[in-house]
Scaffold this active site. Structure first.
Site, PDB file in Angstrom:
ATOM      1  N   TYR A   4     114.149  29.914  81.623  1.00 26.76           N
ATOM      2  CA  TYR A   4     112.757  30.391  81.651  1.00 26.76           C
ATOM      3  C   TYR A   4     112.556  31.339  82.828  1.00 26.76           C
ATOM      4  O   TYR A   4     111.851  32.338  82.727  1.00 26.76           O
ATOM      5  CB  TYR A   4     111.784  29.209  81.774  1.00 26.76           C
ATOM      6  CG  TYR A   4     110.356  29.655  81.558  1.00 26.76           C
ATOM      7  CD1 TYR A   4     109.790  29.636  80.291  1.00 26.76           C
ATOM      8  CD2 TYR A   4     109.584  30.130  82.622  1.00 26.76           C
ATOM      9  CE1 TYR A   4     108.499  30.087  80.081  1.00 26.76           C
ATOM     10  CE2 TYR A   4     108.295  30.585  82.421  1.00 26.76           C
ATOM     11  CZ  TYR A   4     107.751  30.552  81.152  1.00 26.76           C
ATOM     12  OH  TYR A   4     106.475  31.008  80.945  1.00 26.76           O
ATOM     13  N   PHE A  38      99.859  59.159  72.474  1.00 28.79           N
ATOM     14  CA  PHE A  38     100.533  58.370  71.456  1.00 28.79           C
ATOM     15  C   PHE A  38      99.511  57.330  70.975  1.00 28.79           C
ATOM     16  O   PHE A  38      98.627  56.926  71.722  1.00 28.79           O
ATOM     17  CB  PHE A  38     101.817  57.710  71.974  1.00 28.79           C
ATOM     18  CG  PHE A  38     102.533  56.989  70.862  1.00 28.79           C
ATOM     19  CD1 PHE A  38     103.117  57.710  69.839  1.00 28.79           C
ATOM     20  CD2 PHE A  38     102.543  55.606  70.788  1.00 28.79           C
ATOM     21  CE1 PHE A  38     103.708  57.059  68.761  1.00 28.79           C
ATOM     22  CE2 PHE A  38     103.137  54.951  69.717  1.00 28.79           C
ATOM     23  CZ  PHE A  38     103.723  55.690  68.701  1.00 28.79           C
ATOM     24  N   THR A  39      99.630  56.906  69.713  1.00 27.46           N
ATOM     25  CA  THR A  39      98.588  56.060  69.104  1.00 27.46           C
ATOM     26  C   THR A  39      98.259  54.810  69.937  1.00 27.46           C
ATOM     27  O   THR A  39      97.103  54.574  70.295  1.00 27.46           O
ATOM     28  CB  THR A  39      99.035  55.615  67.697  1.00 27.46           C
ATOM     29  OG1 THR A  39     100.343  55.051  67.793  1.00 27.46           O
ATOM     30  CG2 THR A  39      99.071  56.792  66.725  1.00 27.46           C
ATOM     31  N   ASP A  65     106.094  58.169  80.354  1.00 26.22           N
ATOM     32  CA  ASP A  65     106.461  57.356  79.192  1.00 26.22           C
ATOM     33  C   ASP A  65     107.880  57.770  78.812  1.00 26.22           C
ATOM     34  O   ASP A  65     108.108  58.855  78.282  1.00 26.22           O
ATOM     35  CB  ASP A  65     105.480  57.602  78.037  1.00 26.22           C
ATOM     36  CG  ASP A  65     105.842  56.791  76.779  1.00 26.22           C
ATOM     37  OD1 ASP A  65     106.999  56.354  76.668  1.00 26.22           O
ATOM     38  OD2 ASP A  65     104.969  56.629  75.915  1.00 26.22           O
ATOM     39  N   LYS A 120     113.065  51.988  71.462  1.00 24.47           N
ATOM     40  CA  LYS A 120     113.542  53.342  71.233  1.00 24.47           C
ATOM     41  C   LYS A 120     114.701  53.670  72.173  1.00 24.47           C
ATOM     42  O   LYS A 120     115.775  54.065  71.756  1.00 24.47           O
ATOM     43  CB  LYS A 120     112.414  54.344  71.489  1.00 24.47           C
ATOM     44  CG  LYS A 120     111.428  54.449  70.338  1.00 24.47           C
ATOM     45  CD  LYS A 120     110.338  55.431  70.661  1.00 24.47           C
ATOM     46  CE  LYS A 120     109.881  56.199  69.459  1.00 24.47           C
ATOM     47  NZ  LYS A 120     109.423  55.387  68.325  1.00 24.47           N
ATOM     48  N   ARG A 166     101.878  60.935  60.011  1.00 27.59           N
ATOM     49  CA  ARG A 166     101.442  61.202  61.378  1.00 27.59           C
ATOM     50  C   ARG A 166     100.416  62.316  61.314  1.00 27.59           C
ATOM     51  O   ARG A 166     100.698  63.485  61.540  1.00 27.59           O
ATOM     52  CB  ARG A 166     102.627  61.600  62.284  1.00 27.59           C
ATOM     53  CG  ARG A 166     103.681  60.542  62.460  1.00 27.59           C
ATOM     54  CD  ARG A 166     103.424  59.508  63.542  1.00 27.59           C
ATOM     55  NE  ARG A 166     102.416  58.496  63.271  1.00 27.59           N
ATOM     56  CZ  ARG A 166     102.331  57.344  63.944  1.00 27.59           C
ATOM     57  NH1 ARG A 166     103.182  57.049  64.883  1.00 27.59           N
ATOM     58  NH2 ARG A 166     101.382  56.481  63.688  1.00 27.59           N
ATOM     59  N   PHE A 189      96.055  53.021  60.663  1.00 28.13           N
ATOM     60  CA  PHE A 189      97.233  53.428  59.899  1.00 28.13           C
ATOM     61  C   PHE A 189      98.190  52.271  59.641  1.00 28.13           C
ATOM     62  O   PHE A 189      98.953  52.296  58.686  1.00 28.13           O
ATOM     63  CB  PHE A 189      97.978  54.574  60.605  1.00 28.13           C
ATOM     64  CG  PHE A 189      98.482  54.224  61.971  1.00 28.13           C
ATOM     65  CD1 PHE A 189      97.686  54.403  63.093  1.00 28.13           C
ATOM     66  CD2 PHE A 189      99.765  53.717  62.148  1.00 28.13           C
ATOM     67  CE1 PHE A 189      98.146  54.069  64.362  1.00 28.13           C
ATOM     68  CE2 PHE A 189     100.239  53.387  63.410  1.00 28.13           C
ATOM     69  CZ  PHE A 189      99.422  53.561  64.514  1.00 28.13           C
TER      70      PHE A 189
HETATM   71  N1  F0G Z   1     105.290  55.503  73.610  1.00 24.69           N
HETATM   72  C1  F0G Z   1     105.903  56.258  72.701  1.00 24.69           C
HETATM   73  C2  F0G Z   1     106.219  57.670  73.015  1.00 24.69           C
HETATM   74  C3  F0G Z   1     106.279  55.711  71.466  1.00 24.69           C
HETATM   75  O1  F0G Z   1     106.887  56.481  70.575  1.00 24.69           O
HETATM   76  C4  F0G Z   1     105.990  54.346  71.213  1.00 24.69           C
HETATM   77  C5  F0G Z   1     106.334  53.756  69.933  1.00 24.69           C
HETATM   78  C6  F0G Z   1     105.328  53.598  72.196  1.00 24.69           C
HETATM   79  C7  F0G Z   1     105.004  54.201  73.392  1.00 24.69           C
HETATM   80  C8  F0G Z   1     104.990  52.156  71.975  1.00 24.69           C
HETATM   81  O2  F0G Z   1     106.131  51.401  72.040  1.00 24.69           O
HETATM   82  O3  F0G Z   1     106.332  50.347  69.764  1.00 24.69           O
HETATM   83  O4  F0G Z   1     107.562  49.417  71.741  1.00 24.69           O
HETATM   84  O5  F0G Z   1     105.119  49.178  71.554  1.00 24.69           O
HETATM   85  N2  F0G Z   1     106.660  54.410  68.909  1.00 24.69           N
HETATM   86  C9  F0G Z   1     107.049  53.874  67.625  1.00 24.69           C
HETATM   87  C10 F0G Z   1     107.196  54.980  66.601  1.00 24.69           C
HETATM   88  C11 F0G Z   1     106.209  52.759  67.136  1.00 24.69           C
HETATM   89  O6  F0G Z   1     107.467  54.647  65.450  1.00 24.69           O
HETATM   90  O7  F0G Z   1     107.104  56.149  66.934  1.00 24.69           O
HETATM   91  P1  F0G Z   1     106.291  50.007  71.219  1.00 24.69           P
END
Ligand code: F0G
Length: 487
Positions: free
Chosen positions: A85, A137-138, A228, A271, A394, A460
């Site tokens: 842990y 980013f979303t 990021d 990623k 997108r 989405f």
């Molecule tokens: N920042 C970027 C540039 C990303 O592309 C993503 C995720 C995140 C943050 C968030 O990271 O998914 O680990 O919480 N991108 C994925 C995509 C979901 O399909 O482009 P996460």
């Protein structure tokens, strides 16, 4: 002879194609189901490719997130994971890897990228703050806005030009940054966010020259830089390819240089390292201490942060592999192949080819579908129906509504076809190109979509839509007539 990294090989007769510099040692069987079953699957999934089941999918190009192929070394490292842990040896190996690869001293784990965004937003953003970024980013935007911030994109003139040869569309427009500081005052800008290989504009990198300029302004006004780094390996690769000063630098060197400009680096390990998970790193003890206390609350103890120790082990190895050109150039080489083939066939795609995936310009591809009827979503649905290939919308569906309830129309309507690292072969790549060629010839058959169920946040992911006419049925009929079978 190599052009896009050592994956692209020139053949004896002059053709240049990407060649896989790995061998397959474990496989997963795929289904290419008949077109009627694919139509049924997408209708059941509300024309939202997130709601499809993989048993109905042939090539899953939804994302690279968490689905890059792991290396043999990563998989074998998972066996020595230290279950604990707190105080797990696995964490300390990951910490050492992050110190080596990103060059930052203080490390915090998070269960994925958006978890790091949650923590950063909670700690640094207060009501009315402005967060400049090259592009949102979303999940980032959602967290920042939930905490009262407003995201302002300060990209350059070339960023949204679909057909371009501009090498660094992810650059910040430094003049806009200065104007923003003048307008709101540095006190209202807790940090500037730089996103490596800017996702939503087509995986487009920024340059180190641009980072230098940003840093000058940020330092002058004592504004923190947050990087990021989710797609940092590919951005470093593009810097090596496209920024002359770094042509002879190692990827490791470029990664360290990039991270040095940032006060805080966060990443989605889904990623960057072909595993799951994420993290935050900084050299600044004060920043570290502010973030640290929220980790046990939202993520888990400081030495696992919501990840399994097996993933943490694989992450450590994956981080070192990110410095290997063969690993990080694989996906860009295949993307470039697909982009070049489609571009030459007159299909509108984002150029130059970037990271993460091939991005088809749905606004142009389906120019007869109004943006209010979601051309990128319609294209994703149509491509799935005719090929079994799952891409990701997108565009405006990935956007949101304003206070009056109207759609905020996205800057770009893209269908993203992700190329997770070392997952697809060249013949599979050719298959998806071929089906896009057919779809382009038959594009007039594709109509729009409308929402039937719409969640208020990140709609989405779970939203359901329906076709605005019986166009999916017509598309199926034409496909069967042309191909003489239903695959
Ligand atoms: N920042 C970027 C540039 C990303 O592309 C993503 C995720 C995140 C943050 C968030 O990271 O998914 O680990 O919480 N991108 C994925 C995509 C979901 O399909 O482009 P996460």
């Amino acid at each position: 002879m190599s052009t896009t990294g050592n994956h692209t090989i020139r053949f004896f007769k002059g053709e240049q194609i990407p060649v896989e510099l790995h061998k397959v040692r474990m496989v997963q069987k795929l289904n290419l189901k008949p077109i009627d079953e694919r139509l049924k699957a997408i209708e059941e999934g509300g024309h939202n490719t997130f709601l499809l089941k993989t048993e109905d999918i042939f090539l899953d190009m939804l994302t690279d997130s968490g689905v890059n192929a792991m290396s043999d070394n990563q998989v074998s490292s998972m066996l020595r994971a230290d279950d604990a842990y707190s105080g797990s040896q696995s964490f300390y190996r990951m910490e050492a890897a992050l110190r080596d690869v990103f060059g930052k001293e203080h490390i915090l784990p998070a269960h994925q990228g958006r978890a790091a965004e949650n923590i950063i937003s909670k700690v640094f953003i207060k009501e009315g703050d402005i967060i400049p970024t090259n592009y949102h980013f979303t999940t980032t935007k959602a967290h920042m806005e939930l905490n009262g911030g407003k995201v302002v994109e300060i990209f350059g003139d070339e960023a949204l030009v679909i057909k371009s040869d501009y090498p660094f569309k992810g650059n910040i427009d430094v003049k806009k940054f200065e104007q923003l500081i003048e307008k709101y005052g540095a006190d209202r800008i807790p940090f500037i966010r730089l996103e490596a290989s800017t996702n939503l504009i087509g995986g487009q990198p920024f340059s180190i020259a641009n980072m230098r300029e940003v840093k000058k302004v940020a330092d002058k006004h004592k504004i923190m830089i947050v990087l990021d780094a989710s797609l940092i390996g590919e951005n470093a690769w593009f810097i090596k390819q496209r920024e002359e000063e770094f042509a002879n630098h190692s990827i490791q060197d470029i990664l360290l240089t990039m991270c040095k400009f940032a006060d805080l680096v966060y990443f989605s390990s889904r990623k960057v390292t072909s595993t799951r998970g994420g993290g935050l790193c900084t050299d600044d003890k004060e920043i570290y201490m502010k973030l640290r206390d929220l980790i046990p609350l939202y993520e888990g103890f400081l030495t696992y942060g919501g990840m399994s120790v097996r993933e943490i082990e694989a992450m450590a190895i994956g981080l070192y592999e990110t410095t290997d050109e063969t690993v990080i150039s694989q996906s860009p080489a295949f993307i470039k192949y697909a982009v070049d083939e489609l571009d030459q066939a007159g299909i509108p795609v984002v150029t130059p080819a970037g990271a993460l995936g091939c991005h088809v310009d749905a606004m142009n591809f389906l120019s007869h579908v109004p943006q209010e009827e979601y051309p990128a979503g319609a294209l994703a649905s149509a491509l799935f129906i005719i090929s079994g290939c799952r891409g990701m919308e997108r565009g405006t569906i990935s956007s949101e509504r304003d206070e009056k309830g109207n759609d905020i129309l996205a800057d770009m309507e893209l269908l993203r076809l992700a190329f997770p690292r070392r997952v697809f072969t060249l013949s599979q790549t050719k298959f998806v190109i071929d089906r896009l060629l057919w779809l382009y010839e038959n594009r007039e058959l594709v109509g729009g979509l409308k929402f039937v169920e719409e969640p208020p946040v990140l709609r989405f992911f779970l939203g359901r839509l329906t076709a605005t006419s019986d166009w999916p049925v017509k598309l199926v009929e034409k496909f069967k007539a042309d191909f003489g079978d239903s695959l």
